[in-house]
Design a protein around this motif. Structure first.
Motif, PDB file in Angstrom:
ATOM      1  N   ARG A 194       0.856  -1.182   0.000  1.00 39.53           N
ATOM      2  CA  ARG A 194       0.000   0.000   0.000  1.00 39.53           C
ATOM      3  C   ARG A 194       0.894   1.234   0.000  1.00 39.53           C
ATOM      4  NH1 ARG A 194      -4.623   0.000   4.517  1.00 39.53           N
ATOM      5  NH2 ARG A 194      -3.354   1.649   5.466  1.00 39.53           N
ATOM      6  N   ALA A 195       0.553   2.234  -0.782  1.00 40.08           N
ATOM      7  CA  ALA A 195       1.416   3.399  -0.989  1.00 40.08           C
ATOM      8  C   ALA A 195       1.684   4.167   0.300  1.00 40.08           C
ATOM      9  CB  ALA A 195       0.797   4.322  -2.034  1.00 40.08           C
ATOM     10  N   ASP A 196       0.748   4.127   1.252  1.00 32.75           N
ATOM     11  CA  ASP A 196       0.912   4.917   2.471  1.00 32.75           C
ATOM     12  C   ASP A 196       1.603   4.141   3.588  1.00 32.75           C
ATOM     13  OD1 ASP A 196      -1.275   3.188   2.658  1.00 32.75           O
ATOM     14  OD2 ASP A 196      -2.291   4.458   4.133  1.00 32.75           O
ATOM     15  N   LEU A 197       2.095   2.927   3.296  1.00 35.66           N
ATOM     16  CA  LEU A 197       2.737   2.098   4.301  1.00 35.66           C
ATOM     17  C   LEU A 197       4.067   1.568   3.767  1.00 35.66           C
ATOM     18  CD1 LEU A 197      -0.318  -0.047   5.472  1.00 35.66           C
ATOM     19  CD2 LEU A 197       0.817   1.759   6.794  1.00 35.66           C
ATOM     20  N   PRO A 198       5.022   1.258   4.675  1.00 33.17           N
ATOM     21  CA  PRO A 198       6.256   0.622   4.210  1.00 33.17           C
ATOM     22  C   PRO A 198       5.957  -0.716   3.531  1.00 33.17           C
ATOM     23  CG  PRO A 198       6.489   1.406   6.469  1.00 33.17           C
ATOM     24  CD  PRO A 198       5.036   1.534   6.125  1.00 33.17           C
ATOM     25  N   THR A 199       6.810  -1.083   2.594  1.00 29.86           N
ATOM     26  CA  THR A 199       6.679  -2.342   1.872  1.00 29.86           C
ATOM     27  C   THR A 199       7.820  -3.269   2.277  1.00 29.86           C
ATOM     28  OG1 THR A 199       5.613  -1.287  -0.012  1.00 29.86           O
ATOM     29  CG2 THR A 199       6.626  -3.422  -0.409  1.00 29.86           C
ATOM     30  N   TYR A 200       7.482  -4.539   2.498  1.00 29.79           N
ATOM     31  CA  TYR A 200       8.457  -5.550   2.892  1.00 29.79           C
ATOM     32  C   TYR A 200       8.393  -6.714   1.915  1.00 29.79           C
ATOM     33  CZ  TYR A 200       8.199  -2.991   7.304  1.00 29.79           C
ATOM     34  OH  TYR A 200       8.221  -2.004   8.247  1.00 29.79           O
ATOM     35  N   SER A 201       9.465  -7.505   1.911  1.00 26.22           N
ATOM     36  CA  SER A 201       9.444  -8.745   1.135  1.00 26.22           C
ATOM     37  C   SER A 201      10.311  -9.774   1.841  1.00 26.22           C
ATOM     38  CB  SER A 201       9.943  -8.522  -0.296  1.00 26.22           C
ATOM     39  OG  SER A 201      11.299  -8.132  -0.296  1.00 26.22           O
ATOM     40  N   LEU A 202      10.108 -11.028   1.468  1.00 26.81           N
ATOM     41  CA  LEU A 202      10.885 -12.148   1.981  1.00 26.81           C
ATOM     42  C   LEU A 202      11.457 -12.859   0.769  1.00 26.81           C
ATOM     43  CD1 LEU A 202      11.764 -13.809   4.434  1.00 26.81           C
ATOM     44  CD2 LEU A 202       9.607 -15.063   4.275  1.00 26.81           C
ATOM     45  N   GLU A 203      12.782 -12.856   0.640  1.00 28.90           N
ATOM     46  CA  GLU A 203      13.425 -13.304  -0.583  1.00 28.90           C
ATOM     47  C   GLU A 203      14.456 -14.390  -0.298  1.00 28.90           C
ATOM     48  OE1 GLU A 203      15.207  -9.747  -2.007  1.00 28.90           O
ATOM     49  OE2 GLU A 203      13.278  -8.676  -2.232  1.00 28.90           O
ATOM     50  N   PRO A 204      14.816 -15.182  -1.318  1.00 26.66           N
ATOM     51  CA  PRO A 204      15.924 -16.132  -1.158  1.00 26.66           C
ATOM     52  C   PRO A 204      17.199 -15.386  -0.825  1.00 26.66           C
ATOM     53  CG  PRO A 204      14.699 -16.568  -3.171  1.00 26.66           C
ATOM     54  CD  PRO A 204      14.203 -15.252  -2.658  1.00 26.66           C
ATOM     55  N   GLY A 205      18.073 -16.031  -0.077  1.00 24.57           N
ATOM     56  CA  GLY A 205      19.322 -15.392   0.301  1.00 24.57           C
ATOM     57  C   GLY A 205      20.509 -16.281   0.031  1.00 24.57           C
ATOM     58  N   ASP A 206      21.700 -15.746   0.277  1.00 27.53           N
ATOM     59  CA  ASP A 206      22.927 -16.498   0.029  1.00 27.53           C
ATOM     60  C   ASP A 206      23.835 -16.537   1.252  1.00 27.53           C
ATOM     61  OD1 ASP A 206      23.657 -13.891   0.145  1.00 27.53           O
ATOM     62  OD2 ASP A 206      24.514 -13.786  -1.869  1.00 27.53           O
ATOM     63  N   GLY A 207      23.267 -16.304   2.409  1.00 26.65           N
ATOM     64  CA  GLY A 207      24.046 -16.352   3.635  1.00 26.65           C
ATOM     65  C   GLY A 207      23.116 -16.492   4.813  1.00 26.65           C
ATOM     66  N   VAL A 208      23.659 -16.634   6.008  1.00 25.50           N
ATOM     67  CA  VAL A 208      22.839 -16.781   7.203  1.00 25.50           C
ATOM     68  C   VAL A 208      23.174 -15.666   8.178  1.00 25.50           C
ATOM     69  CG1 VAL A 208      22.590 -19.268   6.962  1.00 25.50           C
ATOM     70  CG2 VAL A 208      24.511 -18.366   8.270  1.00 25.50           C
ATOM     71  N   ALA A 209      22.262 -15.467   9.116  1.00 26.95           N
ATOM     72  CA  ALA A 209      22.418 -14.365  10.063  1.00 26.95           C
ATOM     73  C   ALA A 209      23.413 -14.719  11.158  1.00 26.95           C
ATOM     74  CB  ALA A 209      21.063 -14.043  10.683  1.00 26.95           C
ATOM     75  N   ALA A 210      24.109 -13.710  11.643  1.00 27.82           N
ATOM     76  CA  ALA A 210      24.920 -13.870  12.840  1.00 27.82           C
ATOM     77  C   ALA A 210      23.985 -13.881  14.050  1.00 27.82           C
ATOM     78  CB  ALA A 210      25.909 -12.718  12.953  1.00 27.82           C
ATOM     79  N   PRO A 211      24.367 -14.550  15.140  1.00 24.31           N
ATOM     80  CA  PRO A 211      23.511 -14.557  16.335  1.00 24.31           C
ATOM     81  C   PRO A 211      23.197 -13.144  16.811  1.00 24.31           C
ATOM     82  CG  PRO A 211      25.298 -16.153  16.552  1.00 24.31           C
ATOM     83  CD  PRO A 211      25.595 -15.349  15.325  1.00 24.31           C
TER      84      PRO A 211
END
Length: 244
Positions: A194-211
């Motif tokens: 929606r134009a009046d709200l932030p936009t998010y997505s969930l995408e494939p990645g190539d690494g993992v998060a640090a703790p």
């Protein structure tokens, strides 16, 4: 069918609860200086009739409180996705301990221990008529929930309520813990961008998060409340992105 482009979505409403954290202001301050929630607080959940409320453990009350705050009374057909890594594991552990002592299994306790039981109690209490799902995906239950929600939106749902919740496992399982644990619950009502709200997505990645020092499901909420543009998942490497 609703168009979902590049897995993008907006959060129309949100709510969260953890010990010592309840208001939006509490949570935004916490996101700026995150810590592991500690304490014995539980929400009052006054919206739910007392007879039904007594059937819920602390974790269930937390999940249903944030869900109630995010779902309008007029949205009886809103699809629901409840997600938890462990579910109400303390109830399950109590039953297993009783069985080990040779005690009979309570059908009521068993029925309330299943992974979809908290979602079912919510649906019954509010007289809901929409589809509901209960998912689990190790530390990435939040990712699994949003994937399910996006599929429901693509299939025609205008919005989906996502509820993510978890708590510590019993001490007997401590050696199997692979991330910090705490009681928390949060809910998003999501829909197409929606134009009046932030936009998010969930995408494939190539690494993992640090703790991060937080349960990953809670770290997803911290990302949502922060100004960060990316957050990687700890196992799959999938990447949350903020676009605007």
């Amino acid at each position: 069918m609703t168009a979902i482009v590049n897995n993008q979505f907006s959060v129309r409403a949100w709510s969260a609860f953890a010990p010592g954290l309840e208001s939006a202001e509490d949570w935004r301050a916490w996101a700026a200086h995150p810590r592991l929630p500690q304490g014995d607080d539980a929400p009052a959940l006054v919206e739910m009739p007392a007879m039904q409320r007594r059937r819920l453990e602390r974790l269930g009350r937390m999940a249903l409180q944030v869900a109630w705050r995010c779902q309008p009374d007029t949205a009886a057909a809103l699809p629901l996705v409840f997600a938890s890594r462990h579910g109400d594991i303390s109830r399950t552990f109590e039953m297993l301990t009783g069985l080990a002592r040779g005690e009979p299994l309570s059908p009521t306790h068993f029925g309330l221990s299943t992974h979809n039981a908290i979602a079912a109690q919510y649906s019954i209490a509010r007289g809901l008529t929409g589809n509901y799902l209960a998912v689990s995906a190790s530390p990435e239950a939040a990712e699994a929930a949003v994937v399910e929600a996006l599929a429901l939106i693509a299939d025609g749902a205008p919005e989906v309520l996502v509820v993510v919740y978890d708590g510590p496992v019993p001490a007997d399982y401590a050696e199997y813990r692979d991330e910090p644990e705490a009681f928390y619950a949060w809910a998003w009502r999501i829909g197409p961008p929606r134009a009046d709200l932030p936009t998010y997505s969930l995408e494939p990645g190539d690494g993992v998060a640090a703790p991060s020092g937080l349960p990953h499901g809670l770290d997803v909420l911290r990302f949502f409340l922060s100004d960060e543009t990316r957050l990687r998942a700890p196992q799959s490497g999938r990447c949350w992105r903020r676009h605007a």
